[in-house]
Design a protein around this motif. Sequence first.
Motif, PDB file in Angstrom:
ATOM      1  N   SER A 765       0.816  -1.218   0.000  1.00 13.98           N
ATOM      2  CA  SER A 765       0.000   0.000   0.000  1.00 13.98           C
ATOM      3  C   SER A 765       0.846   1.263   0.000  1.00 13.98           C
ATOM      4  N   HIS A 771      -7.260   2.981  -1.152  1.00 14.54           N
ATOM      5  CA  HIS A 771      -8.537   2.687  -1.802  1.00 14.54           C
ATOM      6  C   HIS A 771      -8.282   2.512  -3.294  1.00 14.54           C
ATOM      7  N   TYR A 772      -9.347   2.208  -4.051  1.00 11.17           N
ATOM      8  CA  TYR A 772      -9.179   1.869  -5.463  1.00 11.17           C
ATOM      9  C   TYR A 772     -10.102   2.724  -6.321  1.00 11.17           C
ATOM     10  N   LYS A 773      -9.550   3.168  -7.430  1.00  9.24           N
ATOM     11  CA  LYS A 773     -10.355   3.895  -8.425  1.00  9.24           C
ATOM     12  C   LYS A 773     -10.697   2.897  -9.529  1.00  9.24           C
ATOM     13  N   THR A 789     -15.007   5.131  -6.674  1.00  6.94           N
ATOM     14  CA  THR A 789     -13.993   4.825  -5.663  1.00  6.94           C
ATOM     15  C   THR A 789     -14.510   3.720  -4.750  1.00  6.94           C
ATOM     16  N   ALA A 791     -13.390   1.195  -1.447  1.00  4.83           N
ATOM     17  CA  ALA A 791     -12.456   0.937  -0.346  1.00  4.83           C
ATOM     18  C   ALA A 791     -12.874  -0.333   0.367  1.00  4.83           C
ATOM     19  N   ASN A 792     -11.887  -1.050   0.892  1.00  7.18           N
ATOM     20  CA  ASN A 792     -12.118  -2.249   1.690  1.00  7.18           C
ATOM     21  C   ASN A 792     -12.938  -3.299   0.943  1.00  7.18           C
ATOM     22  N   ASN A 815      -3.635   6.120  -2.432  1.00  7.06           N
ATOM     23  CA  ASN A 815      -3.591   6.318  -0.974  1.00  7.06           C
ATOM     24  C   ASN A 815      -3.517   7.819  -0.692  1.00  7.06           C
TER      25      ASN A 815
END
Length: 1306
Positions: A765, A771-773, A789, A791-792, A815
């Motif tokens: 990370s 998180h992810y786009k 977006t 996350a988790n 991040n």
Amino acid sequence: MMERRRMDAALLVLFLVHLATALEVPLDLLEGLPQPPTITHQSPKDYIIDPRENIIIQCEAKGKPHPSFSWTRNGTHFDIDQDPNVTMKPHSGTLVVDISRTKAEQYECVYQCTARNKHGTAVSNNIVVRQSRSPLWSKEKIKPIVVQEGVSLVLPCRPPAGLPPPIIFWMDNNFQRLPQSRRVSQSLNGDLYFSNVLREDSRNDYICYARFPYTQTIQQKQPITVKVLNLDAINDTMAAFYNDTDLFSDPADERKPTFLIPSGPSSSKMVLRGQVLEMECIAEGLPTPEISWTKNSGDLPVNRTSYLHYQKTLRIVNVSESDAGDYRCTARNKLGTVYHTIHIMVKAAPFWISGAPRNLVLAPGEDGVLTCRASGTPKPSVTWAMNGIPIENSPKDLSRKVEDDTIIFSVVQSGSSAVYQCNVSNDYGYLLSNAFVNVLSETPRVLTQANKVYQVIKNHRALLDCASFGSPIPRITWFKDSRSSTLDGDPYMHHDNGTLEIHVAQAHHSGKYTCVARNTLGIYENHVYLEVKDPTRILKQPDYKQVQRGRSVVFECKVTYDPSLQPTVTWLKDDGELPDDERLIVDFDSLTITDVTENDAGVYTCIMNTTLDQDSARAELTVVGATPTPAVVYERPDPPTDLELTDKKKRSVQLTWTPGDEHNSPIQKFLIQYEDSLHHRGHWHNLTEVPGTKTTAHLKLSPYVHYIFRVLAVNSVGFSRPSFPSRMFKTEPAAPDENPTGVHGFGTEHDNLVISWKPLTGLQSNGPGLHYKVMWRQKLMESDWTKVTVANNSKFVVSGTPTFVPYELKVQAVNDHGAGPEPAIAHGYSGEDLPVAAPENVQAVLLNSTLSEVHWDPVPPKSIRGHLKGYKVYYWRERSLHKHNPHHVEKQILTFSGNHTHGILPGLHPFSLYSFNVRVYNGKGDGPPSPTQQFETPEGVPGPPTSLVVTNTNMDTLTLEWNPPHDRNGHITGYTLKYQPVNNSNELGPVEELALPANATSFTLLNLKYSTRYKFYLNAKTVRGAGTAISQEAVTIMDEGNTQTPHSIARSPPRRPPHKVRPVSPFGNVSSSSGEDGTLISWEYWGPEKNIYVEYIVKNSEGEEKWQKELVNGSQNVMLKGLKEGLSYRVRLVAKGHHDQPLHRSEELLVLVPAVTSRQVDIATQGWFIGLMCAIALLILILLIICFIQRNKGGKYPVKEKEDAHTDPEFQPMKDDDCTFGEYSDNEDHKPLKGSRTPSNGTVKRDDSDDSLVDYGEGGDGQFNEDGSFIGQYSGKSVSRETAEGHESSEAPSPINAMNSLNSFV
């Protein structure tokens, strides 16, 4: 005068050498220049074609303008447009002959291609087209070959003459090559030679095979049987009958060699230069001779000579004139030597001396020469042609002069371009070459790549190219840098092709070089660059090492090289690759070997390579045993100490330590571990390992981690305790270095898209707030990316998508310190739905009675609405086309994966009606079916009759009854019945065959031998042939008093249950019969299962005993041979289907095995009984003669008197006083003698005597059935005639009549 001629010849040679500079240039690299035609590709002179494929005759040519093409066939113009089977490829002269509508034989001709444009005409070789042939082996009956042990033998092959000739090899019935040796070998013509035969050579499967390479077919000769006599055994057996005289001689004596091939003391052979010469000598003798070869006039060529077939064949490749001479082969064994001389003559088809004539490019006013230098044996003749026309018939040209194999051109003019053909030929072949003379006026051009960079190593040779073109030929000059002067003289050298050579390049030779090409029409410049590099050198070479076993050793190899070159290091052991062993560690400047063993000893070579040069050095390693020390204790090493962190950077740090005590076992490696106190406090992870010889490590680290390090040492005993931890080292957070992997797009519903990925770990990370786009868009639409977006989580569901649409996907890691790199684009599809269309144009093509091919058109991709998985064919058997067979509606499915458009339906039932449809399927499921279609399979051969039983068994007749086959597979056209007797030794007698009508279900056989076992075979026939036979055995009875038959024979014919009321068990009519060979179990079966077996167990057996099993191979009877005499058995039949189907069992049958099971012996056939009966007959004959004489002396007696004396009408004893017989009543003639046998049904079997059956009938009124069997009844003499004779005379019966009555008894 002679001196003047020598001077003229010398001047001519100098002139030709000068003209040779005006040769061909690479015109293909230049655009727009006119050029006469040049043949670039053509079929071979001897062109053998495959008659199964279209004929392609190649002819390709280049030229500017592009040439046109024409052909001749057998020397005359070939009008291609008039032949519908022949086409010419566009922009080519290649012919394609379509043989689908004609035969290839019509195109076996000699073809020649002509390519022409306005600058000239080029011609191809004569292309002789012949089709390959693989004729069949002629039919022949080969008698077995019987030979005496030790003699020689030749097995001829004589394959059919094919084109090209076949490849011959010998194999056995199992397709295994027959072993060959010095004693047994194959000759060049394919025959198999035995120098001497042994007993183990006896076999019946010597088979010669011929493989025809073009058609890829293999044909075989009829097998040859060879029997090698063991004469000693024969003599021992026959000597007793012929006073111990040998009928045969002993095995062949040992003998000196003689040649089987070639014959005579000498032979000769001719071979062409360049071909392969094969000479063979095969000798016979005992012991097996050895073959050797010598050349009388010199040595054999070492590099071109080989021996085949165990020295029997001498092979010389690429024959030259020096191979001519006498060769001698020698065959020798311990008894002698024999020689054969082969005289070899070498001839030569024409061959080029200095290459074929080369094209000329001349400027107007220049001179040139074409040379056609060739040789051959005999000397070839040279002819010239211009544009395909003999040069003597071509227009006169004063600038051209022909001198045998040379044409000299002087002051050529524009427009005189042409193509010249040189033809060199002798008795063994020809050479045809095209060479053009192209008269051009062109300014200079440099063809070498502009600004090309040349790199060389210092003190090596440098070559700078300047390939040019121009007409007249340009003159080349070279300049360097400032162009102050031309580069002439040392160290520079100019080549004729324009190349500049520097003998020994130095650093100051680096720079820019200019090449200038000039002729009368212009000038052209080109620039290239030279870089001189420093050489690669090894400064510190590896040293000789001697090391104890188990220790470590390091070879150093330090190198210097030019900084602009990237070197690579390679280590070798004993000039081979290093072993794949983790103990060998290769660094850039060293090789480390840990835990040295004896196998590590050897020579190690270090090689440093660059793209331009290399250097190497060698050193030897010697391994010695460790010095023995008493009571050595091996322990784990102590932990390392003094951990220190140095050279700290954002993402790396250097760790050093001090090793602990090894405790008599060398440290093999160090393990470095770390603890991330920020993310995983208290958990230690392996980071890296380093060899035990090092005490420092450069560690690559990740951002946003709080590192604490520790080190463990490892030796042969195990790991040390961990060292004390180092101080903490914190790396700064950063944006992610990588994005998630494994990005996929798929749909779980028809209107969604699930995007999934493999998430990053905490170590990946690089910082907080990971998180992810997630981004997506339709692939074929230039739309913007839709972003969200996440996350988790490791997946995202997009709803409301169209069905099965391609998407482009991206997932980027982000991040709090930034985003990761630009993610790669992945591809996926939204959800699938069921196909909406069925395949069209569905049709079935019957291949045979059990095989059909189904064709369909593919479904359009839009209608599939998903990933095409394939097609499914649903098919089922509606019913048999025979009225007696039931309906079948069990559906079957065949799946064809991928984009198939046809499929094969195997295992069909003949003579049946089938229905089928086709469906496309994707990942979601099947689409709609195509319209159901039907097809009928043709008739096939029938199955076996469902039953065959024997009834009405009698002394010489019996009746066979059967039921038609369950699988008729067509209209039954009849039955074939075969039967043959079986003697007491289970040997089969001659076979009788009968043809029976289709509607027959029983048949009575007459005139059989009594007390004889017969075996019967019955099969049904359709128009497609005969089916499988069912068999049965039965025994005719002995006599009236012994008419009991086996249990199975006396049963009535089995009746198959009707289809509509089939019982639970598929078995019926289970029966048994006991005989000498065992107990025969017979049954009727109509189930679908193929695995049938019989189970049996002793009656009243204990519960632990298991049923015994006998597998049945598709028949409806089995012989049980393991039953014990005197016991009763429970027998049942079992049908087994698939593992998930229940077993089908028949009802149990109780079988009693007789205590003594043997066949009835016919006493009438025993020798002692026949002799006794003959003696009794002779005595009776003598007694009758005596009584007859006494009767004549005593006169006649009235019948009434005898009737009063003997009132018993059934039997009248002989009178003691006159030996006469009493009268017999009317009925007495119809009764047999006491103890005689007559058939129970009143019929008799005709003996081998000449008696007519009419003699035993009433007035010859016996009749015959349609099949020729006699149906008249046996009777005695006529009642009226007997009565009349009895009242007319009271004489005793005739002795002949008495003997006839006796014969019926015997």
